[in-house]
Motif scaffolding. Structure first.
Motif, PDB file in Angstrom:
ATOM      1  N   LEU A   5      47.560  31.011  49.896  1.00 20.12           N
ATOM      2  CA  LEU A   5      46.716  32.136  50.286  1.00 20.12           C
ATOM      3  C   LEU A   5      47.124  33.350  49.459  1.00 20.12           C
ATOM      4  N   VAL A   6      46.207  33.853  48.645  1.00 18.73           N
ATOM      5  CA  VAL A   6      46.488  35.026  47.818  1.00 18.73           C
ATOM      6  C   VAL A   6      46.313  36.292  48.644  1.00 18.73           C
ATOM      7  N   ARG A   7      45.192  36.386  49.342  1.00 17.65           N
ATOM      8  CA  ARG A   7      44.958  37.535  50.219  1.00 17.65           C
ATOM      9  C   ARG A   7      43.769  37.247  51.127  1.00 17.65           C
ATOM     10  N   THR A   8      43.748  37.916  52.259  1.00 24.77           N
ATOM     11  CA  THR A   8      42.570  37.899  53.120  1.00 24.77           C
ATOM     12  C   THR A   8      41.668  39.039  52.670  1.00 24.77           C
ATOM     13  N   ILE A   9      40.497  38.697  52.185  1.00 22.39           N
ATOM     14  CA  ILE A   9      39.558  39.707  51.677  1.00 22.39           C
ATOM     15  C   ILE A   9      38.996  40.525  52.830  1.00 22.39           C
ATOM     16  N   ASN A  10      38.607  39.839  53.900  1.00 25.22           N
ATOM     17  CA  ASN A  10      38.158  40.528  55.115  1.00 25.22           C
ATOM     18  C   ASN A  10      38.436  39.612  56.297  1.00 25.22           C
ATOM     19  N   GLU A  11      39.179  40.126  57.250  1.00 20.51           N
ATOM     20  CA  GLU A  11      39.581  39.326  58.401  1.00 20.51           C
ATOM     21  C   GLU A  11      38.432  39.091  59.373  1.00 20.51           C
ATOM     22  N   PHE A  12      37.519  40.058  59.437  1.00 24.06           N
ATOM     23  CA  PHE A  12      36.480  39.973  60.469  1.00 24.06           C
ATOM     24  C   PHE A  12      35.256  40.744  59.974  1.00 24.06           C
ATOM     25  N   THR A  13      34.250  40.020  59.479  1.00 21.61           N
ATOM     26  CA  THR A  13      33.043  40.679  58.980  1.00 21.61           C
ATOM     27  C   THR A  13      31.806  39.952  59.495  1.00 21.61           C
ATOM     28  N   ASP A  14      30.678  40.635  59.486  1.00 26.81           N
ATOM     29  CA  ASP A  14      29.442  40.051  60.013  1.00 26.81           C
ATOM     30  C   ASP A  14      29.037  38.806  59.234  1.00 26.81           C
ATOM     31  N   ASN A  15      28.523  37.835  59.947  1.00 24.70           N
ATOM     32  CA  ASN A  15      28.017  36.612  59.335  1.00 24.70           C
ATOM     33  C   ASN A  15      26.573  36.846  58.883  1.00 24.70           C
ATOM     34  N   ASP A  16      26.421  37.708  57.868  1.00 26.43           N
ATOM     35  CA  ASP A  16      25.080  38.046  57.374  1.00 26.43           C
ATOM     36  C   ASP A  16      24.793  37.433  56.010  1.00 26.43           C
ATOM     37  N   GLY A  17      25.722  36.578  55.521  1.00 25.49           N
ATOM     38  CA  GLY A  17      25.467  35.834  54.296  1.00 25.49           C
ATOM     39  C   GLY A  17      25.883  36.510  53.012  1.00 25.49           C
ATOM     40  N   SER A  18      26.449  37.715  53.100  1.00 25.23           N
ATOM     41  CA  SER A  18      26.776  38.425  51.865  1.00 25.23           C
ATOM     42  C   SER A  18      27.911  39.410  52.101  1.00 25.23           C
ATOM     43  N   TYR A  19      28.819  39.490  51.105  1.00 22.04           N
ATOM     44  CA  TYR A  19      29.917  40.460  51.178  1.00 22.04           C
ATOM     45  C   TYR A  19      30.266  40.891  49.759  1.00 22.04           C
ATOM     46  N   THR A  20      30.314  42.198  49.513  1.00 20.64           N
ATOM     47  CA  THR A  20      30.655  42.730  48.194  1.00 20.64           C
ATOM     48  C   THR A  20      32.152  43.004  48.133  1.00 20.64           C
ATOM     49  N   TRP A  21      32.800  42.416  47.119  1.00 12.58           N
ATOM     50  CA  TRP A  21      34.258  42.525  47.004  1.00 12.58           C
ATOM     51  C   TRP A  21      34.640  43.062  45.636  1.00 12.58           C
ATOM     52  N   LYS A  22      35.506  44.073  45.637  1.00 12.13           N
ATOM     53  CA  LYS A  22      36.074  44.599  44.399  1.00 12.13           C
ATOM     54  C   LYS A  22      37.420  43.930  44.178  1.00 12.13           C
ATOM     55  N   VAL A  23      37.556  43.189  43.072  1.00 11.85           N
ATOM     56  CA  VAL A  23      38.779  42.442  42.794  1.00 11.85           C
ATOM     57  C   VAL A  23      39.922  43.424  42.523  1.00 11.85           C
ATOM     58  N   PRO A  24      40.989  43.388  43.318  1.00 11.15           N
ATOM     59  CA  PRO A  24      42.096  44.338  43.122  1.00 11.15           C
ATOM     60  C   PRO A  24      42.745  44.172  41.749  1.00 11.15           C
ATOM     61  N   ASN A  25      43.191  45.280  41.187  1.00 15.72           N
ATOM     62  CA  ASN A  25      43.843  45.257  39.872  1.00 15.72           C
ATOM     63  C   ASN A  25      45.136  44.446  39.888  1.00 15.72           C
ATOM     64  N   SER A  26      45.729  44.301  41.067  1.00 13.01           N
ATOM     65  CA  SER A  26      47.006  43.585  41.184  1.00 13.01           C
ATOM     66  C   SER A  26      46.838  42.067  41.216  1.00 13.01           C
ATOM     67  N   THR A  27      45.601  41.572  41.210  1.00 13.19           N
ATOM     68  CA  THR A  27      45.374  40.127  41.295  1.00 13.19           C
ATOM     69  C   THR A  27      45.819  39.440  40.006  1.00 13.19           C
ATOM     70  N   PRO A  28      46.703  38.440  40.084  1.00 14.08           N
ATOM     71  CA  PRO A  28      47.188  37.766  38.870  1.00 14.08           C
ATOM     72  C   PRO A  28      46.075  36.979  38.177  1.00 14.08           C
ATOM     73  N   LYS A  29      46.211  36.853  36.871  1.00 12.04           N
ATOM     74  CA  LYS A  29      45.294  36.030  36.089  1.00 12.04           C
ATOM     75  C   LYS A  29      45.415  34.576  36.537  1.00 12.04           C
ATOM     76  N   GLY A  30      44.272  33.877  36.635  1.00 12.88           N
ATOM     77  CA  GLY A  30      44.321  32.477  37.029  1.00 12.88           C
ATOM     78  C   GLY A  30      42.957  31.833  36.977  1.00 12.88           C
ATOM     79  N   SER A  31      42.938  30.498  36.881  1.00 13.17           N
ATOM     80  CA  SER A  31      41.680  29.761  36.761  1.00 13.17           C
ATOM     81  C   SER A  31      41.468  28.774  37.901  1.00 13.17           C
ATOM     82  N   ARG A  32      42.304  28.871  38.945  1.00 16.82           N
ATOM     83  CA  ARG A  32      42.192  27.927  40.059  1.00 16.82           C
ATOM     84  C   ARG A  32      41.896  28.639  41.376  1.00 16.82           C
ATOM     85  N   TYR A  33      41.227  29.766  41.271  1.00 19.51           N
ATOM     86  CA  TYR A  33      40.889  30.511  42.486  1.00 19.51           C
ATOM     87  C   TYR A  33      39.658  29.919  43.164  1.00 19.51           C
ATOM     88  N   PHE A  34      39.606  30.060  44.472  1.00 18.76           N
ATOM     89  CA  PHE A  34      38.382  29.757  45.205  1.00 18.76           C
ATOM     90  C   PHE A  34      38.319  30.631  46.455  1.00 18.76           C
TER      91      PHE A  34
END
Length: 325
Positions: A275-304
């Motif tokens: 687990l890298v981080r919880t983007i949002n612990e509790f958000t509406d189930n409305d089918g869409s969420y806008t996320w700004k990738v934090p600058n501290s996130t390490p480079k990688g190709s196996r994210y999901f």
């Protein structure tokens, strides 16, 4: 008794004074011809104000009068060429006591006004002269498929524009100009987030006050909603860069809230997840969420992305994607 004779000075001097008379402007040669009484003009539309140029000089100014009194300037200076196209502002009050007054900018004594009153009207309010009939509430439309948006055209002019609203706010323009023929075929884009708070608004392009909205909300899905939960974006293979915003999208038909997490697998064991981080612990189930990738996130190709329902069973993982500085 002596008599005194008054001899005119001109006779005494033997010549007459010639008093030069400078040419003067005279009202009456400038003449308003349209509107000149009885016309019915609508706010939001364009009309030609016309006049006979006469001796008004190079430029004129045009006033709108109401009940014989100044109401507003149509234009404070325009060429005296006998015609001015005016788009009537929607802020002008309706009434039947309007006249046009045209005045020379060089000599205010040279002017003319409409012989009789003309009327300014407007078509007021949502649904006054146009009516959306489909979608009008309860429909379920699937992304990538084509659907017919329908409306009763009535008196909305020759063209309309069509707007998609979500929760009462602008989502996107379906079309910014199409014929007012009562029907428009729309292929629902995959970029439209799944949700059940959508409405369609149809608006006249010639008069923004002529419009109508779906009576009730309809639903947009992406075709996977027969299943409990499926992430539709990221789809896999994308490169997301730190500091940028991205849309996480999913389709679901149950649950009110979800948790969104960023997870990665290790190179040594692709089935071992961190687990890298919880983007949002509790958000509406409305089918869409806008996320700004934090600058501290390490480079990688196996994210999901992992999304989990709150309160009901259901979890889904996206395909792998890359995060890059």
């Amino acid at each position: 008794m002596k008599r005194l004779f008054l001899i005119p000075l001109v006779s005494l001097l033997g010549f007459a004074f010639v008093i030069p008379i400078s040419p003067s402007w005279s009202a009456g040669t400038l003449q308003v011809t349209s509107p000149n009484g009885g016309e019915k003009w609508e706010t939001g539309k364009k009309y030609a104000i016309k006049w006979v140029k006469g001796n008004a000089g190079a430029t004129v100014k045009i006033q709108l009068l109401e009940s014989g009194n100044y109401y507003k300037w149509v234009v404070k200076e325009t060429k005296n060429d006998g015609k001015y196209v005016w788009k009537i502002p929607t802020t002008i009050a309706t009434g039947s006591a309007y006249k046009i007054k045209i005045v020379s900018t060089k000599n205010k004594r040279v002017f003319d006004k409409s012989n009789e009153n003309f009327t300014i009207t407007e078509i007021v309010g949502d649904g006054g002269s146009i009516s959306v009939t489909k979608p009008n509430g309860g429909e379920k439309w699937i992304a990538t498929r084509k659907y017919a948006i329908k409306w009763d055209k009535v008196s909305a002019g020759t063209h309309v524009k069509i707007q998609l609203l979500k929760s009462g706010k602008h989502s996107l323009w379906v079309s910014q100009k199409t014929k007012n023929d009562g029907k428009y075929k729309w292929s629902v884009p995959t970029s439209v987030a799944t949700g059940s708070a959508y409405k369609i608004r149809v608006i006249s392009t010639s008069n923004a006050t002529v419009k109508d909205l779906s009576n009730s909300s309809f639903t947009v899905t992406n075709g996977y909603c027969d299943e409990t939960l499926r992430i539709t974006k990221p789809r896999g293979g994308e490169i997301w860069r730190v500091g940028k915003q991205y849309e996480i999208m999913w389709c679901s038909n149950s649950g009110k809230s979800v948790r969104i997490q960023l997870i990665t697998s290790t190179s040594s064991n692709p089935y071992y997840f961190n687990l890298v981080r919880t983007i949002n612990e509790f958000t509406d189930n409305d089918g869409s969420y806008t996320w700004k990738v934090p600058n501290s996130t390490p480079k990688g190709s196996r994210y999901f992305i992992r999304i989990k329902f709150w309160g009901v069973t259901g979890t889904d993982d996206s395909e792998r994607f890359t995060i890059y500085p």
